[in-house]
Write a protein that holds these residues in place. Structure first.
Motif: not given
Length: 376
Positions: A270-276, A288-307
């Protein structure tokens, strides 16, 4: 043994102190495992470090701090001879102090990387709302570029472009990592110095302010890990002391099983799903199909991960407060039982002593009887 298992399990699960302790450790293990699992990725995405360096720092800095903290917690327990309540207060205090230190991570943020068409417009305007069609502009409209391609290049203007094609480049020189792409029309839109129309392979480096924050982040990470781990040994001692001797092995087994299954398995999922949900640009697989994330919204990442991490620990503190009340009642009940049993044992000893005295007096009286002397 099979017949005794169910009554023994009922007796163990009927111990409220053990149940509260189990709930607290499961919640805190969820927070801990989620944080440890995604901390290297957080360092990589937020501070622009490589994946290998992020994992190396985690292993070389945080793990020794945790080991030293657990050892130091045991030394404190031995030196001050902490009882059950003392161990509980010490573990709670160190966890609370580590929690407050972790709040400073929220302030150690870096801005998003400037990526044309994703975080900034092709003219360099920030606060851009990303959509897939926003990768295309008049400067690259005639290049027939693919939006699924991810081959970032850095322009002289400090903006990263998803690919040389999307940067509007028409020629190149050099080979391998030294390849330089020339005549990039999209670079001219945001370039303050006309004429610098070249880009190089790789994303643009982050700002110097972000690089200055990173050592403080590592120092605070080590300090908070050390302080939180100080309560590890007292917490384990608390678990041992609040269980009857015949139930300790079963209690430890259930505790290990519960933390591994209810924290070790679901937390990374669930940490991975929320961070994604903070991903801005997804890669695509060859088939075909979705692969790895290339770039994250770092501000949102920080709030979600630490929050999420701090939120779980906040919930555990409410259980700790409830546990303190139950633990006090448990200690009073044990002390009352000890006094009752002690009084009963003392009374029994007194009766035995009085009985032996009466017996000795009777024997002495019998030995001195004149009738007995006459018969002899």
């Amino acid at each position: 043994m099979a017949k005794e298992f169910v009554p023994t399990l009922k007796s163990l699960l009927g111990n409220p102190v053990y149940i509260i302790y189990l709930c607290v450790t499961i919640i805190q293990f969820n927070s801990l495992i989620g944080m440890v699992t995604y901390k290297p990725k957080y360092i990589e995405q937020h501070y622009g470090q490589s994946a290998s360096k992020a994992n190396f720092l985690m292993g070389m800095i945080n793990i020794p701090a945790v080991a030293l903290g657990m050892f130091s917690g045991g030394v404190v327990m031995k030196k001050y001879k902490l009882g059950i309540m003392g161990a509980a207060k010490f573990a709670f205090g160190t966890s609370l102090l580590g929690y407050f230190l972790s709040l400073f991570f929220l302030a150690m943020g870096c801005e998003n990387s400037k990526v044309a068409g994703i975080t900034v417009s092709y003219t360099g305007v920030e606060g851009f709302s990303y959509q897939e069609r926003s990768l295309f502009s008049d400067c690259n409209s005639g290049c027939l570029c693919s939006s699924r391609e991810w081959d970032p290049v850095c322009g002289e203007n400090g903006i990263t472009y998803v690919s040389p094609c999307l940067a509007g480049c028409t020629s190149s020189s050099g080979s391998g990592r030294n390849t330089i792409f020339d005549k990039c029309r999209c670079v001219a839109l945001a370039d303050t110095q006309p004429g610098n129309l070249t880009v190089t392979l790789g994303q643009c480096p982050r700002r110097e302010s972000c690089d200055r924050i990173f050592p403080y982040f590592l120092a605070l990470s080590v300090l908070s890990s050390f302080i939180i781990s100080l309560g590890g040994t007292p917490g384990f001692v608390l678990l041992i002391r609040c269980i009857k001797p015949e139930l300790k092995s079963l209690a430890l087994g259930i505790h290990t099983l519960a933390t591994r299954t209810l924290a070790g398995i679901p937390a990374p999922i669930y940490f991975g799903a929320i961070i994604d949900t903070t991903c801005l640009k997804w890669g695509y697989k060859m088939c075909g199909g979705r692969g790895a994330c290339r770039i994250y919204n770092t501000s949102a990442y920080r709030i979600v991960y630490l929050g999420l991490t701090l939120g779980l620990r906040t919930v555990s503190f409410f259980f700790c407060i409830l546990g303190f009340g139950i633990l006090k009642k448990h200690i009073k009940r044990e002390e009352k039982n000890a006094l009752t049993n002690g009084s009963a044992e003392l009374e029994s000893l007194r009766k035995e002593e009085n009985s032996s005295i009466h017996c000795e007096q009777f024997i002495l009286a019998s030995d001195c009887s004149p009738d007995r002397e006459t018969r002899l």
